[in-house]
Design a protein around this motif. Structure first.
Motif, PDB file in Angstrom:
ATOM      1  N   SER A 201      81.419  89.780  81.263  1.00  0.00           N
ATOM      2  CA  SER A 201      81.800  89.187  82.548  1.00  0.00           C
ATOM      3  C   SER A 201      82.197  87.722  82.443  1.00  0.00           C
ATOM      4  CB  SER A 201      80.644  89.333  83.540  1.00  0.00           C
ATOM      5  OG  SER A 201      79.496  88.657  83.072  1.00  0.00           O
ATOM      6  N   LYS A 202      81.896  87.094  81.312  1.00  0.00           N
ATOM      7  CA  LYS A 202      82.320  85.706  81.126  1.00  0.00           C
ATOM      8  C   LYS A 202      83.789  85.598  80.723  1.00  0.00           C
ATOM      9  CE  LYS A 202      78.129  83.103  80.472  1.00  0.00           C
ATOM     10  NZ  LYS A 202      77.514  81.988  79.745  1.00  0.00           N
ATOM     11  N   SER A 203      84.435  86.733  80.542  1.00  0.00           N
ATOM     12  CA  SER A 203      85.833  86.721  80.081  1.00  0.00           C
ATOM     13  C   SER A 203      86.804  87.236  81.136  1.00  0.00           C
ATOM     14  CB  SER A 203      85.966  87.572  78.808  1.00  0.00           C
ATOM     15  OG  SER A 203      85.277  86.993  77.725  1.00  0.00           O
ATOM     16  N   LYS A 204      86.429  87.190  82.405  1.00  0.00           N
ATOM     17  CA  LYS A 204      87.314  87.738  83.437  1.00  0.00           C
ATOM     18  C   LYS A 204      88.685  87.062  83.431  1.00  0.00           C
ATOM     19  CE  LYS A 204      83.938  89.607  86.680  1.00  0.00           C
ATOM     20  NZ  LYS A 204      83.444  89.630  88.071  1.00  0.00           N
ATOM     21  N   GLU A 205      88.720  85.746  83.337  1.00  0.00           N
ATOM     22  CA  GLU A 205      90.010  85.044  83.319  1.00  0.00           C
ATOM     23  C   GLU A 205      90.795  85.386  82.054  1.00  0.00           C
ATOM     24  OE1 GLU A 205      89.532  80.891  83.899  1.00  0.00           O
ATOM     25  OE2 GLU A 205      88.647  81.099  85.909  1.00  0.00           O
ATOM     26  N   LEU A 206      90.090  85.492  80.927  1.00  0.00           N
ATOM     27  CA  LEU A 206      90.764  85.837  79.673  1.00  0.00           C
ATOM     28  C   LEU A 206      91.316  87.261  79.735  1.00  0.00           C
ATOM     29  CD1 LEU A 206      91.463  84.778  76.864  1.00  0.00           C
ATOM     30  CD2 LEU A 206      89.300  85.717  76.032  1.00  0.00           C
ATOM     31  N   TYR A 207      90.589  88.168  80.364  1.00  0.00           N
ATOM     32  CA  TYR A 207      91.104  89.528  80.544  1.00  0.00           C
ATOM     33  C   TYR A 207      92.387  89.513  81.371  1.00  0.00           C
ATOM     34  CZ  TYR A 207      87.638  92.717  78.488  1.00  0.00           C
ATOM     35  OH  TYR A 207      86.871  93.448  77.617  1.00  0.00           O
ATOM     36  N   GLU A 208      92.419  88.694  82.419  1.00  0.00           N
ATOM     37  CA  GLU A 208      93.630  88.620  83.247  1.00  0.00           C
ATOM     38  C   GLU A 208      94.823  88.150  82.422  1.00  0.00           C
ATOM     39  OE1 GLU A 208      94.114  89.752  86.332  1.00  0.00           O
ATOM     40  OE2 GLU A 208      92.086  90.539  86.052  1.00  0.00           O
ATOM     41  N   GLU A 209      94.598  87.167  81.548  1.00  0.00           N
ATOM     42  CA  GLU A 209      95.672  86.705  80.666  1.00  0.00           C
ATOM     43  C   GLU A 209      96.092  87.824  79.705  1.00  0.00           C
ATOM     44  OE1 GLU A 209      94.434  83.164  78.675  1.00  0.00           O
ATOM     45  OE2 GLU A 209      93.826  82.158  80.543  1.00  0.00           O
ATOM     46  N   PHE A 210      95.112  88.526  79.182  1.00  0.00           N
ATOM     47  CA  PHE A 210      95.398  89.623  78.256  1.00  0.00           C
ATOM     48  C   PHE A 210      96.204  90.727  78.931  1.00  0.00           C
ATOM     49  CE2 PHE A 210      93.980  93.923  77.108  1.00  0.00           C
ATOM     50  CZ  PHE A 210      94.503  94.014  75.832  1.00  0.00           C
ATOM     51  N   PHE A 211      95.822  91.099  80.156  1.00  0.00           N
ATOM     52  CA  PHE A 211      96.509  92.177  80.855  1.00  0.00           C
ATOM     53  C   PHE A 211      97.976  91.852  81.132  1.00  0.00           C
ATOM     54  CE2 PHE A 211      92.219  93.764  82.487  1.00  0.00           C
ATOM     55  CZ  PHE A 211      92.192  94.830  81.595  1.00  0.00           C
ATOM     56  N   GLU A 212      98.352  90.582  81.060  1.00  0.00           N
ATOM     57  CA  GLU A 212      99.759  90.223  81.239  1.00  0.00           C
ATOM     58  C   GLU A 212     100.629  90.848  80.152  1.00  0.00           C
ATOM     59  OE1 GLU A 212     101.376  88.619  83.779  1.00  0.00           O
ATOM     60  OE2 GLU A 212      99.422  88.917  84.758  1.00  0.00           O
ATOM     61  N   ILE A 228      88.628 105.599  79.310  1.00  0.00           N
ATOM     62  CA  ILE A 228      89.422 104.751  80.206  1.00  0.00           C
ATOM     63  C   ILE A 228      88.811 104.747  81.609  1.00  0.00           C
ATOM     64  CG2 ILE A 228      91.674 104.422  81.269  1.00  0.00           C
ATOM     65  CD1 ILE A 228      92.891 105.831  78.859  1.00  0.00           C
ATOM     66  N   SER A 229      88.770 103.577  82.219  1.00  0.00           N
ATOM     67  CA  SER A 229      88.383 103.450  83.630  1.00  0.00           C
ATOM     68  C   SER A 229      89.060 102.191  84.170  1.00  0.00           C
ATOM     69  CB  SER A 229      86.859 103.388  83.782  1.00  0.00           C
ATOM     70  OG  SER A 229      86.351 102.136  83.367  1.00  0.00           O
ATOM     71  N   GLU A 230      88.625 101.726  85.327  1.00  0.00           N
ATOM     72  CA  GLU A 230      89.028 100.395  85.753  1.00  0.00           C
ATOM     73  C   GLU A 230      88.456  99.392  84.745  1.00  0.00           C
ATOM     74  OE1 GLU A 230      91.090 100.082  88.106  1.00  0.00           O
ATOM     75  OE2 GLU A 230      90.881 101.940  89.231  1.00  0.00           O
ATOM     76  N   PRO A 231      89.068  98.231  84.551  1.00  0.00           N
ATOM     77  CA  PRO A 231      90.225  97.694  85.278  1.00  0.00           C
ATOM     78  C   PRO A 231      91.580  98.137  84.729  1.00  0.00           C
ATOM     79  CG  PRO A 231      89.374  96.048  83.782  1.00  0.00           C
ATOM     80  CD  PRO A 231      88.461  97.231  83.653  1.00  0.00           C
ATOM     81  N   LEU A 232      91.600  98.832  83.572  1.00  0.00           N
ATOM     82  CA  LEU A 232      92.889  99.211  82.993  1.00  0.00           C
ATOM     83  C   LEU A 232      93.655 100.168  83.906  1.00  0.00           C
ATOM     84  CD1 LEU A 232      94.916  99.145  80.685  1.00  0.00           C
ATOM     85  CD2 LEU A 232      93.624 100.955  79.555  1.00  0.00           C
ATOM     86  N   LEU A 233      92.961 101.086  84.561  1.00  0.00           N
ATOM     87  CA  LEU A 233      93.644 102.030  85.439  1.00  0.00           C
ATOM     88  C   LEU A 233      94.421 101.304  86.539  1.00  0.00           C
ATOM     89  CD1 LEU A 233      90.966 104.854  85.752  1.00  0.00           C
ATOM     90  CD2 LEU A 233      93.186 104.997  84.583  1.00  0.00           C
ATOM     91  N   GLY A 234      93.853 100.234  87.058  1.00  0.00           N
ATOM     92  CA  GLY A 234      94.565  99.449  88.074  1.00  0.00           C
ATOM     93  C   GLY A 234      95.845  98.852  87.533  1.00  0.00           C
ATOM     94  N   SER A 297      88.405  96.924  69.319  1.00  0.00           N
ATOM     95  CA  SER A 297      87.196  97.677  69.656  1.00  0.00           C
ATOM     96  C   SER A 297      87.100  98.068  71.120  1.00  0.00           C
ATOM     97  CB  SER A 297      85.954  96.861  69.279  1.00  0.00           C
ATOM     98  OG  SER A 297      85.881  95.656  70.041  1.00  0.00           O
ATOM     99  N   SER A 298      87.894  97.462  72.001  1.00  0.00           N
ATOM    100  CA  SER A 298      87.708  97.650  73.437  1.00  0.00           C
ATOM    101  C   SER A 298      88.368  98.924  73.954  1.00  0.00           C
ATOM    102  CB  SER A 298      88.278  96.460  74.219  1.00  0.00           C
ATOM    103  OG  SER A 298      88.077  96.640  75.612  1.00  0.00           O
ATOM    104  N   ASN A 299      87.690  99.570  74.924  1.00  0.00           N
ATOM    105  CA  ASN A 299      88.268 100.690  75.659  1.00  0.00           C
ATOM    106  C   ASN A 299      88.876 100.224  76.982  1.00  0.00           C
ATOM    107  OD1 ASN A 299      87.417 103.197  74.069  1.00  0.00           O
ATOM    108  ND2 ASN A 299      85.465 102.126  74.298  1.00  0.00           N
ATOM    109  N   TYR A 300      88.743  98.920  77.288  1.00  0.00           N
ATOM    110  CA  TYR A 300      89.274  98.333  78.522  1.00  0.00           C
ATOM    111  C   TYR A 300      88.708  99.045  79.755  1.00  0.00           C
ATOM    112  CZ  TYR A 300      92.311  97.329  74.631  1.00  0.00           C
ATOM    113  OH  TYR A 300      92.759  97.010  73.388  1.00  0.00           O
ATOM    114  N   ASP A 301      87.433  99.435  79.650  1.00  0.00           N
ATOM    115  CA  ASP A 301      86.751 100.097  80.746  1.00  0.00           C
ATOM    116  C   ASP A 301      85.757  99.130  81.385  1.00  0.00           C
ATOM    117  OD1 ASP A 301      84.974  99.957  78.629  1.00  0.00           O
ATOM    118  OD2 ASP A 301      84.090 101.913  79.000  1.00  0.00           O
TER     119      ASP A 301
END
Length: 370
Positions: A201-212, A228-234, A297-301
């Motif tokens: 949860s400390k990487s929420k902003e970094l995840y947003e950059e990654f999802f770009e 697979i689940s959210e947030p990738l599904l979104g 390693s991430s499933n982006y779930d």
């Protein structure tokens, strides 16, 4: 050339545990400085014994093994504090063999440390370090989904060999931070791509950059993951609304049935194509426009997003993308028509809602990643 000691030193896909084992044995036998290995699961079976033997045999001067504390609590997908431990002698032997193997490693000069303690009454059980990586001499790195246990070695999975010195140095620095009980949320540009080190949860902003990277797709996105689940599904729904072709590749036999229900429930909404691998696939990868590959390693779930430390690499290296396409996508099959029961859908919806609630709570309490 910095890799002259290592033959065929170029980035490549190592599909399956046998390819990974063969390549790591070759590289480890030529190491001189260091051998760093990290995984979430490590067990005293043939896979775990193989890793320790390779590390012992390697001429590398410094040898370290980082294991998540998950392996102090769970062996072969069963909790150690359980009725099974009391009743099943073979299971007790598995647990003891894992402990003996760690002792053997330490007796032979391998420094071993467990990360992310479970905590009192298991309250920190969700906060796992989910990274899987091996770095040899800070020059050649292996990233992917393979843990060191027999059941993981039997699954369809991959490790990616990356010949990028800056990546190797960055991963060793992260390894050192984890060794000192400091989890990073960090982005690093390397010679061959971009490295993302996520910390729940400390990487929420970094995840947003990654999802770009994914949101900027022009034609297509292909996702391979069993969980697979959210947030990738979104993100995928956002792209589908823009007319981007979305394909999800999932295992026919998922070891976590709730995630199979989530994927099938979303598939019925009609915004992505669904394909499959026979058996169980543990692979995690995203291919964008057939020219950008994301792996790690991430499933982006939601579990990764809120709780876990992950390592992810983004590369546009053309030879690596081609290798991935030729080796990995050739085994994909069209998914047979399959529906989810109403009960299965309710379970899937309930899980995602609960993960969101618990994850949000964890990010505001003492459970948050440190």
């Amino acid at each position: 050339m910095p890799y002259k000691r290592f033959s065929l030193a170029q980035s490549q896909i190592l599909l399956g545990s046998q390819a990974f084992m063969q390549r790591l044995e070759e590289i480890a036998s030529s190491a001189s400085k260091s051998f760093h290995a990290q995984a979430m699961t490590f067990e005293g079976d043939d896979a775990g014994k193989w890793l320790i033997d390779v590390m012992i045999s390697s001429p590398a001067k410094e040898k370290r093994l980082l294991i998540d504390s998950y392996s102090k609590l769970v062996i072969n997908d069963h909790f150690i504090p359980s009725i099974k431990y009391l009743r099943d002698r073979d299971f007790r032997d598995e647990v003891k063999e894992t402990q003996r193997l760690v002792e053997k490693a330490e007796e032979n000069g391998i420094h071993v440390q467990f990360t992310n303690p479970i905590g009192i009454l298991g309250l920190k059980y969700p906060l796992r370090n989910h990274k899987k990586m091996v770095i040899i001499d800070g020059e050649i790195s292996f990233l992917g989904g393979i843990n060191f246990s027999d059941h993981n070695f039997a699954w369809h999975d991959m490790m990616v060999e990356v010949a990028d010195p800056k990546l190797g140095v960055s991963l060793i620095e992260d390894f050192e931070m984890t060794w000192k009980n400091h989890n990073q949320s960090k982005f690093i540009n390397t010679e061959l791509g971009q490295l993302y080190l996520f910390n729940g949860s400390k990487s929420k902003e970094l995840y947003e950059e990654f999802f770009e990277h994914i949101k900027n797709a022009k034609k297509s996105v292909q996702v391979i993951s069993p969980y697979i689940s959210e947030p990738l599904l979104g993100v995928l729904r956002f792209l589908a609304d823009k007319g981007i072709e979305i394909t999800v590749i999932s295992p026919q036999e998922n070891n976590k049935s709730i995630f199979k229900n989530i994927i099938l429930s979303e598939w019925e909404k009609g915004y992505f194509h669904l394909k499959k691998y026979p058996g169980m696939s543990h692979m995690k990868a995203i291919l964008i426009d057939d020219e950008k590959l994301i792996f790690g390693s991430s499933n982006y779930d939601l579990v990764s997003y809120y709780f876990e430390q992950e390592v992810v690499f983004v590369s546009k290296e053309s030879d690596l993308v081609r290798d991935f396409t030729e080796k990995v996508l050739k085994d994909v099959e069209v998914f047979d028509s399959e529906s989810v029961s109403a009960f299965g859908k309710r379970k899937a919806d309930f899980l995602m809602k609960m993960l969101n609630k618990v994850g949000g709570l964890a990010s505001r309490t003492f459970l948050r990643p440190h």
